[in-house]
Design a protein around this motif. Structure first.
Motif, PDB file in Angstrom:
ATOM      1  N   SER A 195       0.326  -5.861  -0.126  1.00  0.00           N
ATOM      2  CA  SER A 195      -0.545  -6.769  -0.869  1.00  0.00           C
ATOM      3  C   SER A 195      -0.149  -8.216  -0.566  1.00  0.00           C
ATOM      4  O   SER A 195       0.977  -8.485  -0.144  1.00  0.00           O
ATOM      5  CB  SER A 195      -0.494  -6.504  -2.373  1.00  0.00           C
TER       6      SER A 195
ATOM      7  N   TRP B   4       9.201  -0.833  -4.301  1.00  0.00           N
ATOM      8  CA  TRP B   4       8.419  -2.045  -4.077  1.00  0.00           C
ATOM      9  C   TRP B   4       9.334  -3.107  -3.506  1.00  0.00           C
ATOM     10  O   TRP B   4      10.369  -3.411  -4.097  1.00  0.00           O
ATOM     11  CB  TRP B   4       7.778  -2.516  -5.379  1.00  0.00           C
TER      12      TRP B   4
ATOM     13  N   PHE C  52       5.113   6.595  -7.358  1.00  0.00           N
ATOM     14  CA  PHE C  52       5.663   5.328  -6.885  1.00  0.00           C
ATOM     15  C   PHE C  52       7.139   5.480  -6.527  1.00  0.00           C
ATOM     16  O   PHE C  52       7.939   6.007  -7.324  1.00  0.00           O
ATOM     17  CB  PHE C  52       5.489   4.268  -7.966  1.00  0.00           C
TER      18      PHE C  52
ATOM     19  N   TYR D 219       4.839  -1.485  -0.615  1.00  0.00           N
ATOM     20  CA  TYR D 219       5.071  -0.427  -1.603  1.00  0.00           C
ATOM     21  C   TYR D 219       5.140   0.908  -0.884  1.00  0.00           C
ATOM     22  O   TYR D 219       4.409   1.143   0.069  1.00  0.00           O
ATOM     23  CB  TYR D 219       3.913  -0.363  -2.608  1.00  0.00           C
TER      24      TYR D 219
ATOM     25  N   TYR E 296       4.976   5.145  -1.555  1.00  0.00           N
ATOM     26  CA  TYR E 296       4.584   6.210  -2.471  1.00  0.00           C
ATOM     27  C   TYR E 296       4.830   7.564  -1.804  1.00  0.00           C
ATOM     28  O   TYR E 296       4.711   7.702  -0.585  1.00  0.00           O
ATOM     29  CB  TYR E 296       3.096   6.122  -2.818  1.00  0.00           C
TER      30      TYR E 296
ATOM     31  N   LEU F  79       3.111   7.354   1.792  1.00  0.00           N
ATOM     32  CA  LEU F  79       2.133   6.285   2.004  1.00  0.00           C
ATOM     33  C   LEU F  79       2.773   4.938   1.750  1.00  0.00           C
ATOM     34  O   LEU F  79       3.526   4.762   0.784  1.00  0.00           O
ATOM     35  CB  LEU F  79       0.943   6.474   1.073  1.00  0.00           C
TER      36      LEU F  79
ATOM     37  N   ARG G  53      12.196  -4.968  -5.564  1.00  0.00           N
ATOM     38  CA  ARG G  53      11.776  -5.475  -6.871  1.00  0.00           C
ATOM     39  C   ARG G  53      11.704  -4.385  -7.931  1.00  0.00           C
ATOM     40  O   ARG G  53      11.856  -4.646  -9.110  1.00  0.00           O
ATOM     41  CB  ARG G  53      10.387  -6.110  -6.757  1.00  0.00           C
ATOM     42  N   ASN G  54      11.437  -3.162  -7.483  1.00  0.00           N
ATOM     43  CA  ASN G  54      11.296  -2.086  -8.449  1.00  0.00           C
ATOM     44  C   ASN G  54      11.394  -0.764  -7.720  1.00  0.00           C
ATOM     45  O   ASN G  54      11.092  -0.685  -6.520  1.00  0.00           O
ATOM     46  CB  ASN G  54       9.936  -2.185  -9.172  1.00  0.00           C
TER      47      ASN G  54
ATOM     48  N   GLN H 232      -3.740  -3.288  -3.509  1.00  0.00           N
ATOM     49  CA  GLN H 232      -2.835  -2.721  -2.518  1.00  0.00           C
ATOM     50  C   GLN H 232      -3.679  -2.007  -1.461  1.00  0.00           C
ATOM     51  O   GLN H 232      -4.554  -1.212  -1.796  1.00  0.00           O
ATOM     52  CB  GLN H 232      -1.856  -1.746  -3.172  1.00  0.00           C
ATOM     53  N   TYR H 233      -3.363  -2.299  -0.211  1.00  0.00           N
ATOM     54  CA  TYR H 233      -4.060  -1.690   0.917  1.00  0.00           C
ATOM     55  C   TYR H 233      -3.105  -0.720   1.595  1.00  0.00           C
ATOM     56  O   TYR H 233      -1.974  -1.088   1.907  1.00  0.00           O
ATOM     57  CB  TYR H 233      -4.553  -2.761   1.899  1.00  0.00           C
ATOM     58  N   PHE H 234      -3.585   0.481   1.822  1.00  0.00           N
ATOM     59  CA  PHE H 234      -2.722   1.555   2.276  1.00  0.00           C
ATOM     60  C   PHE H 234      -2.814   1.795   3.775  1.00  0.00           C
ATOM     61  O   PHE H 234      -3.856   1.575   4.400  1.00  0.00           O
ATOM     62  CB  PHE H 234      -3.081   2.862   1.554  1.00  0.00           C
ATOM     63  N   GLY H 235      -1.707   2.303   4.312  1.00  0.00           N
ATOM     64  CA  GLY H 235      -1.683   2.776   5.682  1.00  0.00           C
ATOM     65  C   GLY H 235      -2.081   4.240   5.745  1.00  0.00           C
ATOM     66  O   GLY H 235      -2.373   4.856   4.721  1.00  0.00           O
TER      67      GLY H 235
END
Lengths: 112, 117
Positions: free
Chosen positions: A94, A48, A45, A33, A35, A90, A55-56, A101-104
């Motif tokens: 997942s 994705w 957002f 994802y 952001y 960002l 997907r979105n 969701q885990y962020f960088g």
């Protein structure tokens, strides 16, 4: 286990140029994802990707695009940069069917 | 439409005291997930805690716990025994019902927490 990684950490561009941001998800994660977080604002957002497909997408113009590679890493491209594109970008990942969701650490893009 | 509201732009707490950060949400989905993230000045979003809409128990993770009130559509984060390292922005987020285009997160505007020595 290595976390989500993003490169570069900082990126400085001028108006009209193109920017490419990169993201590597946690091993075993298939969804990525993107952001945008403008200064002092919440997260908006962008995109994705899952299993190589978009997907979105959020409410952003088509000059924001990206792709996901067979190894699940992803890149975000921003064409025809505008001053208001300056923000922290960002990336998160997942697991398949996963919730969290885990962020960088983010890429800070500055457009001059 | 999904919406997350955090009404406290800034909060202060004395070190070692507990603090509650408020979050309300709006959704018509029956199944959803609620998350809290911490964002230090470095920018990285750190996952703290998760609550599923069907979970009957309030979630807890170490010093973090949720006061989940489904009927009121609120999920407040409680941080016990505050530490100086807790100073950061805190974001509440919601995932709505999964669809082919779902798993999208909706974030609140955040609360800036400052822990005072």
């Amino acid at each position: 286990e290595a976390g989500v990684t993003q490169s570069p950490t900082h990126l400085i561009k001028t108006r009209g140029q193109q920017a490419t941001l990169r993201c590597s998800p946690i091993s075993g994660h298939t969804s990525v994802y993107w952001y945008q977080q403008a200064l002092g604002l919440g997260l908006q957002f962008l995109l994705w990707y899952d299993e190589g497909e978009e997907r979105n997408r959020g409410n952003f113009p088509p000059r924001f695009s990206g792709r996901q590679f067979p190894n699940y890493s992803s890149e975000l491209n921003v064409n025809a940069l505008e001053l208001e594109d300056s923000a922290l970008y960002l990336c998160a990942s997942s697991k398949p069917g996963g919730d969290t969701q885990y962020f960088g650490p983010g890429t800070r893009l500055t457009v001059l | 439409a999904q919406k997350i509201t955090q009404t406290q732009p800034g909060m202060f707490v004395q070190e070692k005291e507990a603090v509650t950060l408020d979050c309300t949400y709006d959704t018509s989905d029956q199944s959803y997930g609620l998350f809290w993230y911490k964002q230090p000045s470095s920018g990285e979003m750190i996952f703290l805690i998760y609550q599923g809409s069907y979970d009957e128990q309030n979630a807890t993770e170490g010093r973090y716990s949720l006061n989940f009130q489904k009927a009121r559509k609120s999920t407040n984060l409680v941080i016990s025994a505050s530490q100086l390292g807790d100073s950061a922005m805190y974001f509440c987020a919601m995932r709505g019902a999964r669809t082919n285009t779902g798993n999208q997160f909706y974030f609140g505007t955040g609360t800036s927490l400052t822990v005072i020595p």
